[in-house]
Design a protein around this motif. Structure first.
Motif, short mmCIF file in Angstrom:
data_model
loop_
_atom_site.label_atom_id
_atom_site.label_comp_id
_atom_site.label_asym_id
_atom_site.label_seq_id
_atom_site.Cartn_x
_atom_site.Cartn_y
_atom_site.Cartn_z
N HIS A 229 7.95 32.92 5.09
CA HIS A 229 8.08 32.33 3.76
C HIS A 229 9.13 33.05 2.91
O HIS A 229 9.86 32.42 2.14
N CYS A 232 12.40 31.58 4.21
CA CYS A 232 12.47 30.17 4.63
C CYS A 232 13.47 29.38 3.79
O CYS A 232 13.47 29.48 2.56
N ARG A 235 12.15 27.28 0.93
CA ARG A 235 11.50 28.00 -0.16
C ARG A 235 11.82 27.42 -1.55
O ARG A 235 10.94 27.35 -2.42
N CYS A 257 8.99 21.40 1.30
CA CYS A 257 8.13 22.45 1.85
C CYS A 257 6.94 21.86 2.63
O CYS A 257 6.35 20.85 2.23
N LEU A 258 6.56 22.54 3.73
CA LEU A 258 5.49 22.05 4.62
C LEU A 258 4.14 22.73 4.36
O LEU A 258 3.23 22.62 5.17
N PHE A 259 4.04 23.40 3.24
CA PHE A 259 2.81 24.15 2.94
C PHE A 259 1.56 23.28 3.04
O PHE A 259 0.56 23.66 3.66
N CYS A 263 1.50 24.86 6.85
CA CYS A 263 2.43 25.95 7.20
C CYS A 263 1.82 27.31 6.86
O CYS A 263 1.33 27.53 5.75
N GLY A 265 3.60 30.09 7.03
CA GLY A 265 4.72 30.99 6.74
C GLY A 265 4.41 32.06 5.71
O GLY A 265 4.84 33.21 5.86
N ILE A 285 10.02 25.48 11.60
CA ILE A 285 10.07 24.80 10.29
C ILE A 285 11.32 23.93 10.17
O ILE A 285 11.29 22.85 9.60
#
Ligand code: SF4
Ligand code: F3S
Length: 361
Positions: A229, A232, A235, A257-259, A263, A265, A285
């Motif tokens: 993260h 990334c 970010r 973002c894939l949170f 994710c 990260g 990612i």
């Protein structure tokens, strides 16, 4: 393996020029957070280094770690690994088999002072669960570690137990560090681990006769000092609160973002976002999938691959103004951010103690 005087002559024999070696050493030294002068010193030492003996043992694993290593690229690193160092014994890559292979291992062990590389966890539930040449994995590990200069646990299975140790852990698998206490130990986790990290650690040992700087989980700080993260490229979207909600929505297409898609990260320490895979081409990612946390303790059980972490970590950009408004220094704001991050780490990885976290970068 053919007998050669030193690493330099072997590399030359395989068409790797001094310039190529210097370039690679400078790049590796930069990754290891060493000054340029150390890169030059590394090239000089590597060139003259007498080949150390390396014994590579594979236990409860899937061979992905070896696959990762043989995908290492410049400068013809297969040569660097397979020829320039004396890989006296490697279960998967050696041509020898049966008694000839075991003889090579025993001869290498007699010399002592070798680097012992291990991939895979050790099944402790029953000595018969996994044997090689009639020896249990545990017995072979302890015998080989006895005369080793240092032990390198390659991959998450060796470093933290990984998949073999996942619930319900039918074989009673444990990490190498659970059994090895008397020798310098370096963990290079990842499923698989980054080839640059494996080769970087071996090259550092070869050039300077010691392991690089390690963190509290015995990982080389140079490769595991920051989270995915932290570096990334998605970010900025995270900080703006722009998240993909599904794998094919507009946000996913725009690279948000894939949170929210799980994710990991923010709690995963590894260098994938900077060094990337396949010669620097990409990393998970960048391919549209969140980080699975494959290099962390309790990977796989702590995965929950498509479940997001409990809450997004407060972006630094928001913490700093709050801290400034309340009269706190930026350093305090960073500490707050880190504490918040570590709370999430504890939640995901209950085996990590508060003491470990105090020492975290
Ligand atoms: Fe990148 Fe994942 Fe962090 Fe989003 S949550 S910025 S995709 S590491
Ligand atoms: Fe593993 Fe995450 Fe890197 S899943 S390969 S640590 S991006």
């Amino acid at each position: 393996m053919t007998a050669q005087k030193n690493v330099g002559s072997l590399l030359k024999q395989h068409g790797v020029s001094r310039r190529d070696l210097l370039k690679w050493c400078l790049a590796t030294a930069t990754t290891l957070a060493l000054p340029i002068s150390a890169g030059r010193a590394m090239a000089k030492s590597l060139e003259k280094a007498t080949r150390p003996s390396v014994i590579w043992l594979s236990f409860q694993e899937c061979t992905g770690c070896t696959e990762s290593l043989t995908r290492a690229h410049a400068p013809t690193l297969e040569h660097l690994i397979l020829e320039a160092i004396s890989l006296d014994y490697h279960h998967t890559l050696q041509a020898a088999s049966g008694e000839a292979a075991e003889k090579a291992r025993e001869e290498a062990m007699q010399k002592g002072g070798y680097l012992l590389v291990v991939d895979g966890a050790i099944p402790m539930g029953n000595a018969g669960y996994s044997t090689i040449a009639g020896m249990s994995n545990h017995a072979m590990l302890m015998a080989a570690a006895n005369q080793a200069a240092a032990v390198v646990a390659v991959g998450t299975c060796a470093a933290f137990g990984g998949l073999p140790m996942a619930d319900p852990n039918p074989t009673g698998a444990v990490a190498i560090g659970t059994l090895i206490h008397e020798k310098p130990l370096v963990n290079i986790p990842g499923c698989p681990p980054m080839p640059q990290a494996i080769v970087g650690v071996v090259a550092h040992f070869l050039a300077f006769g010691k392991l690089p700087q390690l963190d509290h989980l015995h990982r080389p700080k140079a490769y595991y000092g920051e989270t995915i993260h932290d570096r990334c490229y998605r970010r900025p979207f995270y900080d703006k609160g722009l998240f993909a909600e599904t794998f094919d929505d507009e946000g996913a297409r725009k690279g948000w973002c894939l949170f929210k898609l799980g994710c990991k990260g923010p709690t995963t320490y590894n260098a994938c976002a900077t060094l990337k895979w396949n010669g620097g081409v990409s990393f998970p990612i960048q391919s549209g999938h969140g980080c699975l946390g494959c290099s962390e303790p309790r990977f796989w059980d702590a995965g929950g691959f498509y479940h997001p972490l409990s809450a997004p970590i407060q972006p630094l950009g928001k913490v700093v103004p709050i801290a400034v408004a309340t009269g706190a220094a930026v350093g305090t704001a960073t500490a707050l951010l880190n504490r918040h991050r570590y709370q999430q780490v504890v939640e995901r990885y209950p085996t990590i103690t508060p003491k470990d976290l105090e020492k975290s970068p």
